[in-house]
Design an enzyme around this catalytic site. Structure first.
Site, mmCIF file in Angstrom:
data_model
loop_
_atom_site.group_PDB
_atom_site.id
_atom_site.type_symbol
_atom_site.label_atom_id
_atom_site.label_comp_id
_atom_site.label_asym_id
_atom_site.label_seq_id
_atom_site.Cartn_x
_atom_site.Cartn_y
_atom_site.Cartn_z
ATOM 1 C CB SER A 61 -0.912 0.042 1.221
ATOM 2 O OG SER A 61 -2.120 -0.574 0.930
ATOM 3 C CE LYS A 64 -3.912 0.755 -1.183
ATOM 4 N NZ LYS A 64 -4.566 0.250 0.040
ATOM 5 C CE1 TYR A 186 -4.617 -1.035 -4.866
ATOM 6 C CE2 TYR A 186 -5.059 -3.382 -4.940
ATOM 7 C CZ TYR A 186 -4.889 -2.224 -4.212
ATOM 8 O OH TYR A 186 -4.971 -2.257 -2.840
ATOM 9 C CE1 TYR A 238 -3.401 -0.392 5.008
ATOM 10 C CE2 TYR A 238 -2.016 -1.165 6.790
ATOM 11 C CZ TYR A 238 -2.262 -1.019 5.439
ATOM 12 O OH TYR A 238 -1.371 -1.506 4.539
#
Ligand code: GLU
Length: 302
Positions: A61, A64, A186, A238
Site C-alpha cells: 500500500s 498508493k 493495481y 489504516y
C-alpha cells in the site's frame, strides 16, 4: 544519527514473534518474519541505515502514495469529486461505506480509493505499468526498481475483495477502466520491490516541499506536497492511524509487506521494514522503531 539507528535495532529485538506476516497473499506469507531494516534520508543528501537495508520487499500500500501523487497531477481538483479526504475508520479493504456513500471511497489510501487513482492513471496513459515504474524510479533515482510478478500473480489469484470493490464502484460510475485490467495494474504497483534506502529516498520530495532533492526536479507543487502529507497523517495507517499519530507523530504510509515510510517536512524521510504485522495490518516492529526514533531524536511534527 547512526548511533540512534543502531540503538533502535537493538531495542526492537524483544518484539520479534509478537505479530504475524500478512497471510492473505500467499507469496507474502512465505517471507521470513525475523527481518528488520531502517533508513533515514535527509533533504541534504545524507542516508543512514541499519539492519537488512539492501533487502527488497513488497511495498504494497505504500505505492498508493505514488499513484495518488500522479493522479493529483492528472486530475487536479476533479480527483476530489471521485475520492474523499476523511479517515475511514474501517479496514483497508472494507466495502461497507461504499454503498451508502455512492461508490466514493473515503480516502485515496484505502483499497477502493487507490483503485480510483489507478483508474485515473490507466485512463490517461497507454502504458500505465511503465509510467508508474518510471515515476518511482525517478523519485529514488534507481533505474533497477521493478515489479515482483510472482507477488502480483499471487494477489490476483486471491483477489475476491478487491475485485468486488472495483466492480461495485464501476456500478456507481466511479471506475472507467475494465476492472480486470485495473486490478492487474493495481496489483503490479502494490508488488513493487524496494529496500528501505530506496523507499526513504523516494519520499524525499514530500519532505522537501514537492521538489526531489536528488535531482532538483519539482515532482508536485508545495501545496500538493502539503496535502499528500496531510492525507498520510489522517489516513496513512489504516484504522490504526490515531494510535500511530499518538505514538510516532509523523505523516506516514504503511503497507502489508511490513514497510512504513514517514516524513518530517523540511528535514528527512524515514523508511522502516519488518514483516510481522499488528492486528490493523501495520508493521508491529516498524511502528515501535518509528516511535523510538521520534523519541530518541525528539524530531516529529509536533
Ligand atoms: N495489495 C494489497 C491489497 O490490496 C495492499 C494492501 C495494503 O498494503 O494495505 O490487499
Amino acid at each position: 544519527m547512526q548511533d540512534i539507528l543502531d540503538r533502535i535495532e537493538r531495542d526492537i529485538q524483544p518484539y520479534f514473534g509478537m505479530g504475524e506476516v500478512a497471510n492473505y497473499i500467499p507469496e507474502l506469507a512465505k517471507v521470513n518474519p525475523k527481518q528488520f531494516a531502517m533508513s533515514v534520508a535527509t533533504i541534504d543528501g545524507e542516508v543512514f541505515s541499519c539492519g537488512d537495508h539492501s533487502k527488497k520487499f513488497s511495498i504494497q500500500s505504500i505505492s498508493k502514495v505514488f499513484v495518488l501523487t500522479m493522479a493529483m497531477e492528472l486530475l487536479q481538483d476533479e480527483l476530489w469529486n471521485r475520492v474523499g479526504r476523511e479517515p475511514s475508520g474501517t479496514a483497508f479493504n472494507s466495502l461497507v461505506q461504499l454503498e451508502t456513500e455512492q461508490g466514493i471511497p473515503r480516502n485515496p489510501f484505502i483499497n477502493a480509493g487507490a483503485l480510483v487513482t489507478t483508474d485515473a492513471i490507466n485512463q490517461r496513459f497507454t502504458d500505465p505499468y511503465n509510467e508508474i515504474l518510471n515515476f518511482v524510479r525517478g523519485l529514488c533515482q534507481n533505474p533497477e526498481i521493478k515489479f515482483d510478478d510472482e507477488v502480483a500473480q499471487s494477489e490476483f489469484q486471491n483477489s475476491e475483495r478487491n475485485t468486488a470493490l472495483a466492480y461495485f464502484m464501476k456500478s456507481f460510475g466511479n471506475i472507467h477502466s475494465d476492472p480486470i485490467k485495473l486490478l492487474d495494474i493495481y496489483f503490479h504497483h502494490c508488488s513493487i520491490a524496494m529496500n528501505t534506502e530506496d523507499l526513504a529516498k523516494s519520499f524525499l520530495f514530500l519532505a522537501n516541499a514537492g521538489v526531489n532533492p536528488l535531482n532538483g526536479e519539482e515532482v508536485i507543487s508545495k501545496l500538493k506536497a502539503k496535502r499528500v502529507n496531510s492525507l498520510m497523517l489522517t489516513s496513512g495507517l489504516y484504522d490504526n492511524v490515531g494510535d500511530f499519530a499518538y505514538r510516532v507523530g509523523l505523516p506516514a504510509k504503511s503497507g502489508v509487506g511490513g514497510g512504513i515510510v514517514g516524513v518530517l517536512p523540511g528535514e528527512f524521510s524515514v523508511a522502516v521494514w519488518s514483516p510481522e504485522l499488528n492486528l490493523s495490518g501495520n508493521s508491529l516492529i516498524g511502528t515501535k522503531a518509528l516511535e523510538l526514533f521520534t523519541s530518541y531524536t525528539e524530531k516529529s511534527i509536533f
